[in-house]
Design an enzyme around this catalytic site. Structure first.
Site, PDB file in Angstrom:
ATOM      1  N   TYR A 141     -33.902 -29.919 -89.637  1.00 22.57           N
ATOM      2  CA  TYR A 141     -34.325 -30.482 -88.353  1.00 22.57           C
ATOM      3  C   TYR A 141     -35.834 -30.734 -88.349  1.00 22.57           C
ATOM      4  O   TYR A 141     -36.294 -31.816 -87.971  1.00 22.57           O
ATOM      5  CB  TYR A 141     -33.935 -29.540 -87.223  1.00 22.57           C
ATOM      6  CG  TYR A 141     -34.195 -30.095 -85.841  1.00 22.57           C
ATOM      7  CD1 TYR A 141     -33.387 -31.099 -85.317  1.00 22.57           C
ATOM      8  CD2 TYR A 141     -35.246 -29.623 -85.063  1.00 22.57           C
ATOM      9  CE1 TYR A 141     -33.612 -31.617 -84.049  1.00 22.57           C
ATOM     10  CE2 TYR A 141     -35.485 -30.124 -83.797  1.00 22.57           C
ATOM     11  CZ  TYR A 141     -34.665 -31.126 -83.291  1.00 22.57           C
ATOM     12  OH  TYR A 141     -34.905 -31.638 -82.039  1.00 22.57           O
ATOM     13  N   ALA A 143     -37.899 -31.066 -90.903  1.00 20.76           N
ATOM     14  CA  ALA A 143     -38.261 -32.118 -91.851  1.00 20.76           C
ATOM     15  C   ALA A 143     -37.956 -33.499 -91.291  1.00 20.76           C
ATOM     16  O   ALA A 143     -38.754 -34.437 -91.426  1.00 20.76           O
ATOM     17  CB  ALA A 143     -37.519 -31.903 -93.171  1.00 20.76           C
ATOM     18  N   SER A 144     -36.807 -33.637 -90.651  1.00 21.30           N
ATOM     19  CA  SER A 144     -36.425 -34.947 -90.127  1.00 21.30           C
ATOM     20  C   SER A 144     -37.315 -35.363 -88.961  1.00 21.30           C
ATOM     21  O   SER A 144     -37.694 -36.533 -88.849  1.00 21.30           O
ATOM     22  CB  SER A 144     -34.951 -34.939 -89.705  1.00 21.30           C
ATOM     23  OG  SER A 144     -34.715 -34.015 -88.657  1.00 21.30           O
ATOM     24  N   ILE A 174     -36.639 -27.938 -73.320  1.00 22.12           N
ATOM     25  CA  ILE A 174     -36.220 -28.733 -72.167  1.00 22.12           C
ATOM     26  C   ILE A 174     -34.870 -28.218 -71.679  1.00 22.12           C
ATOM     27  O   ILE A 174     -33.994 -27.878 -72.479  1.00 22.12           O
ATOM     28  CB  ILE A 174     -36.114 -30.227 -72.533  1.00 22.12           C
ATOM     29  CG1 ILE A 174     -37.449 -30.729 -73.117  1.00 22.12           C
ATOM     30  CG2 ILE A 174     -35.705 -31.044 -71.324  1.00 22.12           C
ATOM     31  CD1 ILE A 174     -38.632 -30.653 -72.180  1.00 22.12           C
TER      32      ILE A 174
END
Length: 245
Positions: A141, A143-144, A174
């Site tokens: 997550y 890295a992307s 959030i």
């Protein structure tokens, strides 16, 4: 306000959470909003698509043009998160995470550029504070999302002279349904939520609508001198140095 009167916006992952708030905000300001994700959207015009499929992005943009004949705003919001240590994650899972979170936005941008060039359009990518820092077990997550932030800058550099602006928003914690469910799964949800408040200088977590407010501004003419930026929406969390205890 009617900042998006006669404009067409595509919001990926617009059926829930931050994407839904963005779609609603753009519609409230006059945009014709089309969402794209798996399954049907009962509130907006929608494109049912699996972004793991190689041709999904091209097909989605082609469908927008068939439906509306133009594209003014592209919001790359669809994403996924898989919690796993790097040594435990298969290359198949790694590739799936990067496909949805990074390759798909790239493919959508690529397919959209000829149409955004015609409308002097805007691109807003939904990154994450995890593109700037990291939580445990989030290698793919992080890295992307870091890659998506880099892609944002690159697209801005290459295409702002054509009138196409590209920015990213990096939300922190959030209150989406997913995060609310996570809080409720804790042994003491009330204490956990109070703890979350303490790590944010503003004393609370954020709402999808607060992210949508910034996205709408970035997609509007009011931010005409803004491009290539990553805007953090995190209640000051990333700015706060931690203390023991």
């Amino acid at each position: 306000m009617t900042r998006f009167q006669s404009k067409v916006a595509l919001v990926t992952g617009g059926r829930s959470g931050i994407g839904r708030a963005i779609a609603k905000r753009l519609r409230e300001e006059g945009a014709r909003v089309i969402t794209a994700q798996r399954g049907q959207d009962t509130e907006f015009e929608c494109i049912g698509v699996d972004f793991n499929e190689p041709e999904a992005a091209d097909d989605a943009i082609a469908t927008v043009m068939q439906l509306a004949g133009r594209l003014d705003v592209l919001v790359n919001n669809a994403g996924m998160m898989q919690e796993q240590l790097a040594e435990e994650m298969s290359l198949v899972d790694w590739t799936r995470n990067l496909t949805v979170n990074l390759t798909t936005p790239f493919a959508l941008i690529k397919a959209s550029l000829p149409h955004l060039r015609q409308t002097q359009g805007r691109i807003v990518n939904i990154g994450s504070t995890e593109g700037l820092g990291s939580n445990p077990k989030h290698a793919a997550y992080c890295a992307s999302k870091a890659g998506l932030h880099g892609l944002t800058r690159a697209i801005a550099i290459d295409h702002s002279h054509e009138g196409i602006r590209c920015n990213a928003v990096a939300p922190g914690w959030i209150d989406t349904d997913l995060n609310i469910d996570f809080i409720e799964s804790m042994p003491d949800p009330k204490a956990f939520k109070q703890g979350l408040g303490k790590i944010h200088p503003v004393g609370r977590t954020g709402t999808p609508e607060e992210v949508a407010n910034l996205v709408a501004w970035l997609a509007s003419e009011e931010s005409g001198f803004v491009t290539g930026q990553v805007w953090t929406v995190d209640g000051g969390r990333m700015a706060k140095l931690s203390l023991p205890g």
